[in-house]
Design a protein around this motif. Structure first.
Motif: not given
Length: 276
Positions: A88-91, A117, A197-199, A202, A274-276
């Motif tokens: 999901d784009g999270c690490t 996707k 997440a990118a921010t 999470r 959101k992850c990304v």
């Protein structure tokens, strides 16, 4: 000279007795000192040497808390450096001593997400290019017009069938993503996991030994969970987990996974991030 030997011997014996007594006293004092030292050591050993375990909380756990960036989280030294999931784009990382990355599972996650996707992008495009329904033939239409209309209807039907299959495949890929997410959650239910997440942070998934300030953790009964948090807003969510909003932290919730009447997993997360 012979007359003086008796007194000399007596004096020597007396001196020996005195030395023996003094030695015994000294040994006695040393024994007392050793005993006192041993007692002191035993007392020191009996004293508490460690603090109570840290409570699992949204306010912070092992140096991680809402707002912590990924690099800052790794800098704390409480996480393994290699990610265990990128779904999901999270690490996602595990705590020190946790399981090593499972390449087979991670490759399967990547393939599932790529298919998801791709199929959903195609489905979105197909929805915008679906052919209009074929019109009815006007009165007096020629055989040529009828043949053309029939061919058009056949093509439209073929396109519709292809589109229907695409939609079905896209829907299945969504289900496959849910299965992959659940498999990831299950893999780290006991060991714990931290997701960025990118921010920033999470999700914090507690290891099995963790407990909240109220003593809730893996193994706690559902009755104990409800007694601890029922009056504070604990509710059964659509996900099947019991959720409790974190006071003073918008969007953050405690999540308790219950199976067989007992807590088997615990996390604090903000699903709005959101992850990304």
């Amino acid at each position: 000279m012979g007359k003086n030997r008796g007194p000399i011997r007596a004096v020597g014996a007396a001196v020996s007795v005195v030395l023996l007594v003094a030695g015994a006293a000294a040994c006695g004092n040393d024994d007392k000192k050793d005993t006192a030292k041993a007692d002191s050591t035993a007392t020191a050993s009996a004293a508490p040497t460690s603090k109570a375990p840290e409570a699992f909380s949204a306010a912070g756990y092992r140096g991680l808390k809402p707002g912590t960036a990924k690099d800052a989280g790794l800098a704390t030294g409480v996480l393994e450096a290699a990610p265990v999931s990128l779904l999901d784009g999270c690490t996602d990382f595990v705590y020190k001593g946790g399981p090593a990355p499972d390449k087979t599972r991670m490759d399967a996650e990547a393939a599932t997400e790529a298919r998801y996707k791709d199929l959903n992008a195609q489905a979105d495009a197909a929805r915008g290019t679906a052919p209009a329904p074929a019109g009815t033939l006007p009165p007096g239409a020629s055989a040529k017009d009828a043949a053309a209309a029939a061919a058009g209807s056949a093509a439209a039907a073929k396109d519709s069938a292809a589109t229907a299959k695409l939609m079905a495949d896209a829907t299945k890929s969504i289900a496959d993503m849910w299965v992959a997410r659940e498999a990831k959650d299950k893999a780290f239910l006991a060991t714990g996991r931290v997701s960025f997440a990118a921010t920033g942070l999470r999700e914090l998934v507690a290891p099995a030994e963790a407990r909240t300030a109220e003593g809730i953790g893996a193994g706690a009964t559902l009755d104990a969970l409800q007694q601890a948090y029922g009056a504070k807003g604990l509710q059964l969510a659509k996900s099947g987990k019991y959720e409790l909003p974190v006071e003073g932290q918008q969007g953050w919730k405690y999540e308790f996974t219950v199976d067989g009447g007992k807590v088997v997993g615990m996390a604090v997360a903000n699903r709005d991030i959101k992850c990304v």
